[in-house]
Design an enzyme around this catalytic site. Structure first.
Site, PDB file in Angstrom:
ATOM      1  CB  THR A 116      14.536 -33.399   3.403  1.00  0.00           C
ATOM      2  OG1 THR A 116      14.779 -33.004   4.742  1.00  0.00           O
ATOM      3  CG2 THR A 116      13.471 -32.500   2.814  1.00  0.00           C
ATOM      4  CB  SER A 148      22.051 -37.608   6.693  1.00  0.00           C
ATOM      5  OG  SER A 148      21.984 -36.217   6.848  1.00  0.00           O
ATOM      6  CB  THR A 197      20.586 -31.889   2.838  1.00  0.00           C
ATOM      7  OG1 THR A 197      19.768 -31.395   3.896  1.00  0.00           O
ATOM      8  CG2 THR A 197      19.776 -32.128   1.586  1.00  0.00           C
ATOM      9  CG  ASP A 198      20.739 -32.310   8.530  1.00  0.00           C
ATOM     10  OD1 ASP A 198      20.341 -31.462   7.725  1.00  0.00           O
ATOM     11  OD2 ASP A 198      20.178 -32.539   9.617  1.00  0.00           O
TER      12      ASP A 198
HETATM   13  C1  SIN Z   1      17.535 -33.145   5.075  1.00  0.00           C
HETATM   14  O1  SIN Z   1      17.553 -34.163   4.430  1.00  0.00           O
HETATM   15  O2  SIN Z   1      17.491 -32.037   4.488  1.00  0.00           O
HETATM   16  C2  SIN Z   1      17.558 -33.071   6.568  1.00  0.00           C
HETATM   17  C3  SIN Z   1      17.516 -34.353   7.275  1.00  0.00           C
HETATM   18  C4  SIN Z   1      18.624 -35.291   6.946  1.00  0.00           C
HETATM   19  O3  SIN Z   1      19.745 -34.876   6.726  1.00  0.00           O
HETATM   20  O4  SIN Z   1      18.354 -36.499   6.930  1.00  0.00           O
END
Ligand code: SIN
Length: 329
Positions: free
Chosen positions: A13, A60, A93-94
């Site tokens: 993200t 991710s 973040t995932d």
């Molecule tokens: C994010 O980055 O918040 C969601 C998608 C990811 O983990 O790549």
């Protein structure tokens, strides 16, 4: 003198773009290059000398063991360069908590490594990425961050990679450590209040330089009415281990015990974890682990127990030694 910080872009993200500024949950991920992200934050120029590279560009959720190995190797090579003072990885973040824990256990350096993401894309009203990245570079540049292993910086907080987990699909305060962050970034200054308690980086038996593959470990998520066939699926897939994300303090439904015993007989290591999100699973508490030759997770989240078991199995097959690792790292 300004620190020299290497930035590695991998997507997420923090590299996303929405159609409008009010798209804070629905947007395209991993489309903005790391160079574009950096050029959107002119304040960074006064913080550190930056060198950036785009190693990956993907959500991710797509990270597999080959991506962990690729990223770890690249960071390790950068850390070996005398002029590099620290490394920052921009990451979705995932699964940031899994990647960060993997790096925490396998890199061999005192230099700071900071993994950073964002909950909103840079195109959103009030994006969190720019300040998160600014803070991540500050933390990586600070001598106070040396020797703390891999850190995750988010929402003004500095977390140890061992403890941090993502806890919300959209909130800026998504990242939580059950025992609290190590510190905060306030007005451009990292402030630490505690140290990582468990062994990491230089004190682990794993070096990214020596790992060329990782054994496969599956997670089975328990629920009322679970079909024991879920465990059989992991066993039949010839994986090397199962993390059973059990209910409560590691309870296993009576009709699932046989499937886990079969998994162990077939050579998979079985780790009892908990789906609750915090707390300890006690050996021989809810189940007779000695009798079944199973392991318990201590306090780790199932997704991080999986990372630890994969690494542990690269060096060890004896249950007692594997159990010791769960209580040490
Ligand atoms: C994010 O980055 O918040 C969601 C998608 C990811 O983990 O790549």
């Amino acid at each position: 003198m300004k620190a020299n910080i290497a930035i590695i872009g991998t997507g997420g993200t923090i590299a996303g773009r929405g159609e409008s500024s009010v798209n804070t949950s629905a947007y395209a991920c991993s489309v903005v290059s790391v160079d574009e992200i950096l050029s959107g934050i002119p304040e960074l120029a006064s913080l550190a000398n930056l060198q950036a590279e785009q190693l990956l560009q993907m959500g991710s959720e797509n990270f597999a063991t080959e991506h962990l190995l690729l990223l770890g190797s690249r960071i390790s090579r950068l850390l070996q360069q005398d002029h590099v003072d620290g490394v920052v990885v921009t990451h979705g973040t995932d699964t940031i908590d899994e990647t960060a824990y993997f790096l925490h256990l396998t890199l061999k350096s005192m230099k700071p490594v900071v993994v950073v993401g964002s909950m909103r894309p840079p195109s959103a009203l009030s994006p969190d990425g720019p300040l998160n990245l600014y803070n991540a570079i500050l933390v990586a540049s600070s001598p106070a961050s040396r020797g703390k292993g891999t850190l995750v910086v988010s929402n003004d907080e500095i977390h140890t990679a061992r403890d941090v987990v993502k806890t919300s699909t959209f909130k800026l305060e998504s990242f939580r450590s059950p025992y609290g962050p190590l510190g905060y970034v306030v007005e451009g200054m990292p402030r630490y209040y505690r140290e990582p308690a468990r062994s990491h980086t230089l004190e682990t038996p794993w070096s990214i330089e020596e790992i060329d593959r990782l054994p496969e470990v599956g997670i089975v998520y328990a629920h009322g009415g679970i079909d024991a066939g879920m465990v059989d699926a992991v066993t039949n897939a010839r994986m090397s281990g199962i993390v059973y994300a059990a209910t409560g303090n590691g309870n296993v439904a009576e009709h699932v015990v046989g499937a886990l015993l079969r998994a162990r007989r077939e050579g998979l290591h079985v780790v009892r974890a908990s789906r609750t999100g915090s707390g300890v699973v006690i050996r021989n508490g809810a189940q007779p682990d000695d009798k079944y030759d199973w392991l318990v997770v201590d306090d780790q989240a199932p997704q991080k127990a999986r990372i630890l078991l994969m690494l542990a199995l690269t060096r060890e097959a004896r249950s007692a030694e594997l159990q010791r690792m769960f209580h040490r790292y």
